[in-house]
Write a protein that holds these residues in place. Sequence first.
Motif, PDB file in Angstrom:
ATOM      1  N   GLU A   1       0.787  -1.239   0.000  1.00  0.00           N
ATOM      2  CA  GLU A   1       0.000   0.000   0.000  1.00  0.00           C
ATOM      3  C   GLU A   1       0.819   1.289   0.000  1.00  0.00           C
ATOM      4  O   GLU A   1       0.383   2.298  -0.534  1.00  0.00           O
ATOM      5  CB  GLU A   1      -0.989   0.032   1.177  1.00  0.00           C
ATOM      6  N   ASN A   2       2.020   1.308   0.592  1.00  0.00           N
ATOM      7  CA  ASN A   2       2.753   2.575   0.640  1.00  0.00           C
ATOM      8  C   ASN A   2       4.274   2.405   0.670  1.00  0.00           C
ATOM      9  O   ASN A   2       4.984   3.279   1.169  1.00  0.00           O
ATOM     10  CB  ASN A   2       2.316   3.388   1.868  1.00  0.00           C
ATOM     11  N   ILE A   3       4.796   1.306   0.132  1.00  0.00           N
ATOM     12  CA  ILE A   3       6.235   1.061   0.139  1.00  0.00           C
ATOM     13  C   ILE A   3       6.699   0.745  -1.287  1.00  0.00           C
ATOM     14  O   ILE A   3       6.050  -0.005  -2.008  1.00  0.00           O
ATOM     15  CB  ILE A   3       6.608  -0.113   1.073  1.00  0.00           C
ATOM     16  N   ILE A   4       7.822   1.324  -1.671  1.00  0.00           N
ATOM     17  CA  ILE A   4       8.474   0.999  -2.938  1.00  0.00           C
ATOM     18  C   ILE A   4       9.874   0.487  -2.626  1.00  0.00           C
ATOM     19  O   ILE A   4      10.655   1.170  -1.950  1.00  0.00           O
ATOM     20  CB  ILE A   4       8.552   2.221  -3.874  1.00  0.00           C
ATOM     21  N   LYS A   5      10.171  -0.704  -3.100  1.00  0.00           N
ATOM     22  CA  LYS A   5      11.502  -1.284  -2.945  1.00  0.00           C
ATOM     23  C   LYS A   5      12.026  -1.605  -4.346  1.00  0.00           C
ATOM     24  O   LYS A   5      11.429  -2.414  -5.055  1.00  0.00           O
ATOM     25  CB  LYS A   5      11.448  -2.559  -2.094  1.00  0.00           C
ATOM     26  N   THR A   6      13.126  -0.983  -4.711  1.00  0.00           N
ATOM     27  CA  THR A   6      13.651  -1.193  -6.063  1.00  0.00           C
ATOM     28  C   THR A   6      15.157  -0.967  -6.074  1.00  0.00           C
ATOM     29  O   THR A   6      15.704  -0.254  -5.228  1.00  0.00           O
ATOM     30  CB  THR A   6      12.959  -0.248  -7.067  1.00  0.00           C
ATOM     31  N   ARG A   7      15.811  -1.578  -7.025  1.00  0.00           N
ATOM     32  CA  ARG A   7      17.249  -1.353  -7.191  1.00  0.00           C
ATOM     33  C   ARG A   7      17.456  -0.174  -8.140  1.00  0.00           C
ATOM     34  O   ARG A   7      16.635   0.084  -9.025  1.00  0.00           O
ATOM     35  CB  ARG A   7      17.934  -2.607  -7.727  1.00  0.00           C
ATOM     36  N   ILE A   8      18.563   0.527  -7.964  1.00  0.00           N
ATOM     37  CA  ILE A   8      18.774   1.738  -8.748  1.00  0.00           C
ATOM     38  C   ILE A   8      20.126   1.768  -9.460  1.00  0.00           C
ATOM     39  O   ILE A   8      20.301   2.533 -10.411  1.00  0.00           O
ATOM     40  CB  ILE A   8      18.665   2.986  -7.852  1.00  0.00           C
ATOM     41  N   ALA A   9      21.090   0.960  -9.004  1.00  0.00           N
ATOM     42  CA  ALA A   9      22.429   1.036  -9.591  1.00  0.00           C
ATOM     43  C   ALA A   9      23.260  -0.136  -9.098  1.00  0.00           C
ATOM     44  O   ALA A   9      22.764  -1.006  -8.374  1.00  0.00           O
ATOM     45  CB  ALA A   9      23.100   2.361  -9.213  1.00  0.00           C
ATOM     46  N   ARG A  10      24.536  -0.136  -9.500  1.00  0.00           N
ATOM     47  CA  ARG A  10      25.526  -1.054  -8.949  1.00  0.00           C
ATOM     48  C   ARG A  10      26.519  -0.252  -8.116  1.00  0.00           C
ATOM     49  O   ARG A  10      26.815   0.905  -8.402  1.00  0.00           O
ATOM     50  CB  ARG A  10      26.250  -1.819 -10.062  1.00  0.00           C
ATOM     51  N   LEU A  11      27.052  -0.892  -7.097  1.00  0.00           N
ATOM     52  CA  LEU A  11      27.894  -0.185  -6.142  1.00  0.00           C
ATOM     53  C   LEU A  11      29.204   0.287  -6.754  1.00  0.00           C
ATOM     54  O   LEU A  11      29.809   1.251  -6.276  1.00  0.00           O
ATOM     55  CB  LEU A  11      28.172  -1.079  -4.928  1.00  0.00           C
ATOM     56  N   ASP A  12      29.686  -0.366  -7.813  1.00  0.00           N
ATOM     57  CA  ASP A  12      30.954   0.031  -8.419  1.00  0.00           C
ATOM     58  C   ASP A  12      30.804   1.198  -9.392  1.00  0.00           C
ATOM     59  O   ASP A  12      31.800   1.673  -9.935  1.00  0.00           O
ATOM     60  CB  ASP A  12      31.588  -1.165  -9.129  1.00  0.00           C
ATOM     61  N   MET A  13      29.582   1.666  -9.615  1.00  0.00           N
ATOM     62  CA  MET A  13      29.366   2.807 -10.498  1.00  0.00           C
ATOM     63  C   MET A  13      29.865   4.087  -9.821  1.00  0.00           C
ATOM     64  O   MET A  13      29.923   4.157  -8.589  1.00  0.00           O
ATOM     65  CB  MET A  13      27.879   2.930 -10.859  1.00  0.00           C
ATOM     66  N   PRO A  14      30.199   5.122 -10.594  1.00  0.00           N
ATOM     67  CA  PRO A  14      30.583   6.404  -9.982  1.00  0.00           C
ATOM     68  C   PRO A  14      29.463   6.959  -9.106  1.00  0.00           C
ATOM     69  O   PRO A  14      28.282   6.744  -9.368  1.00  0.00           O
ATOM     70  CB  PRO A  14      30.855   7.308 -11.190  1.00  0.00           C
ATOM     71  N   THR A  15      29.846   7.679  -8.075  1.00  0.00           N
ATOM     72  CA  THR A  15      28.865   8.209  -7.131  1.00  0.00           C
ATOM     73  C   THR A  15      27.842   9.096  -7.811  1.00  0.00           C
ATOM     74  O   THR A  15      26.639   9.032  -7.521  1.00  0.00           O
ATOM     75  CB  THR A  15      29.579   9.002  -6.020  1.00  0.00           C
ATOM     76  N   GLU A  16      28.284   9.937  -8.751  1.00  0.00           N
ATOM     77  CA  GLU A  16      27.352  10.845  -9.428  1.00  0.00           C
ATOM     78  C   GLU A  16      26.338  10.086 -10.281  1.00  0.00           C
ATOM     79  O   GLU A  16      25.197  10.532 -10.443  1.00  0.00           O
ATOM     80  CB  GLU A  16      28.108  11.865 -10.282  1.00  0.00           C
ATOM     81  N   HIS A  17      26.712   8.913 -10.805  1.00  0.00           N
ATOM     82  CA  HIS A  17      25.763   8.104 -11.579  1.00  0.00           C
ATOM     83  C   HIS A  17      24.690   7.495 -10.666  1.00  0.00           C
ATOM     84  O   HIS A  17      23.506   7.442 -11.026  1.00  0.00           O
ATOM     85  CB  HIS A  17      26.510   7.000 -12.329  1.00  0.00           C
ATOM     86  N   ILE A  18      25.115   7.030  -9.504  1.00  0.00           N
ATOM     87  CA  ILE A  18      24.146   6.467  -8.541  1.00  0.00           C
ATOM     88  C   ILE A  18      23.167   7.551  -8.097  1.00  0.00           C
ATOM     89  O   ILE A  18      21.951   7.319  -8.021  1.00  0.00           O
ATOM     90  CB  ILE A  18      24.886   5.864  -7.332  1.00  0.00           C
ATOM     91  N   ILE A  19      23.680   8.750  -7.818  1.00  0.00           N
ATOM     92  CA  ILE A  19      22.827   9.853  -7.386  1.00  0.00           C
ATOM     93  C   ILE A  19      21.847  10.251  -8.482  1.00  0.00           C
ATOM     94  O   ILE A  19      20.660  10.506  -8.226  1.00  0.00           O
ATOM     95  CB  ILE A  19      23.696  11.049  -6.954  1.00  0.00           C
ATOM     96  N   ALA A  20      22.313  10.296  -9.721  1.00  0.00           N
ATOM     97  CA  ALA A  20      21.441  10.672 -10.838  1.00  0.00           C
ATOM     98  C   ALA A  20      20.315   9.666 -11.027  1.00  0.00           C
ATOM     99  O   ALA A  20      19.157  10.045 -11.261  1.00  0.00           O
ATOM    100  CB  ALA A  20      22.271  10.801 -12.119  1.00  0.00           C
ATOM    101  N   ASN A  21      20.612   8.374 -10.917  1.00  0.00           N
ATOM    102  CA  ASN A  21      19.567   7.355 -11.051  1.00  0.00           C
ATOM    103  C   ASN A  21      18.548   7.461  -9.923  1.00  0.00           C
ATOM    104  O   ASN A  21      17.337   7.352 -10.143  1.00  0.00           O
ATOM    105  CB  ASN A  21      20.199   5.960 -11.051  1.00  0.00           C
ATOM    106  N   LEU A  22      19.023   7.685  -8.693  1.00  0.00           N
ATOM    107  CA  LEU A  22      18.105   7.800  -7.556  1.00  0.00           C
ATOM    108  C   LEU A  22      17.175   8.999  -7.729  1.00  0.00           C
ATOM    109  O   LEU A  22      15.956   8.890  -7.522  1.00  0.00           O
ATOM    110  CB  LEU A  22      18.903   7.918  -6.261  1.00  0.00           C
TER     111      LEU A  22
END
Length: 322
Positions: A231-252
């Motif tokens: 009803e009110n939770i979203i659980k999803t993957r967004i990136a891989r940990l070895d990606m650059p930090t700015e790429h992870i932030i952009a996907n999130l």
Amino acid sequence: ALAPRCGWVLPGLEQRLAVPAVVSPATARPYAAAAKTDKKDAKRTRQEKVKAKPPPRRRLLMSKPVDDVYLTWLYRRPSYELEQAVGMLKKFQELDFTYPKQFVYINVSLDMVLQKKKKVDPFSSSVTLPHRFTDEVNKVLVFTENEQEAAIAREHGAAIVGGVELIKWILEDEIQADFYVAVPAIMPKLIPLRNKLKRKYPSTRRNSLGSDIPKMLQFFRECHEYAVEDENIIKTRIARLDMPTEHIIANLKTIIHDICTFKPSNYDPIVRRLVIRSATSEGLLLNLDGILPQVEKVEEKEEEEDAAEEDQQKPVQESVST
């Protein structure tokens, strides 16, 4: 027969035997009635004691622990800036010697409440991430009865292409796909699949119904899908940990901004709580400042400024007219 063997009769016994009296339940069972009243009195006293008893004092949570080892329930859960949290996840991986290419996940708690006991219905959405983190390609089925459109669909990577003949196989679960797209001409014939496909049924709102087959295939073959759970939770993957930090932030931020479009901007933000984690680490609570979109608030301020300017211009115009 009721008299004692001595032959004498108790006073008033003859009258009682001659005239039958109506005996009330309270008179017949005085001990039961007394027991009921005692129970009621005891229940009232217990309720009064519960009301009179002050509520237990809740210990105020402290802000930051002083030592490295502490009881977590005595302190507020710390929140981190997004860039700091991603750096901590990378540091956890180095210290624990875990798999460096593990997935990064987010858990989003939503505020689905609207006015007058209404709320946002659970939803699902698909979004194109700026930085892909997997080579997996979604399986897309294209509904069309035009041979030229079918050839174009196959050239652009459609997994299955067909017309009405696919309905039977889909209803019997012989054919399954991640996404279903269609051209407008065949939609009246796909009505039997509405209840079967549900949210995956082709529609213009989901951009899965249209005439531009290459564009639809490019989007749905590479898009990232998420859905509301419980009803009110979203659980999803967004990136891989070895990606650059700015790429992870952009996907999130791309996913969070897409989630925010499902609730009108004049209500409180739909994102109430955001936690980021990797496959092997603990969850880190994020500070929402700078993550949620601010475009709507800027537009509201501009509207307020325009309204204020109009109010200032009105007396000037009235004075000129006079």
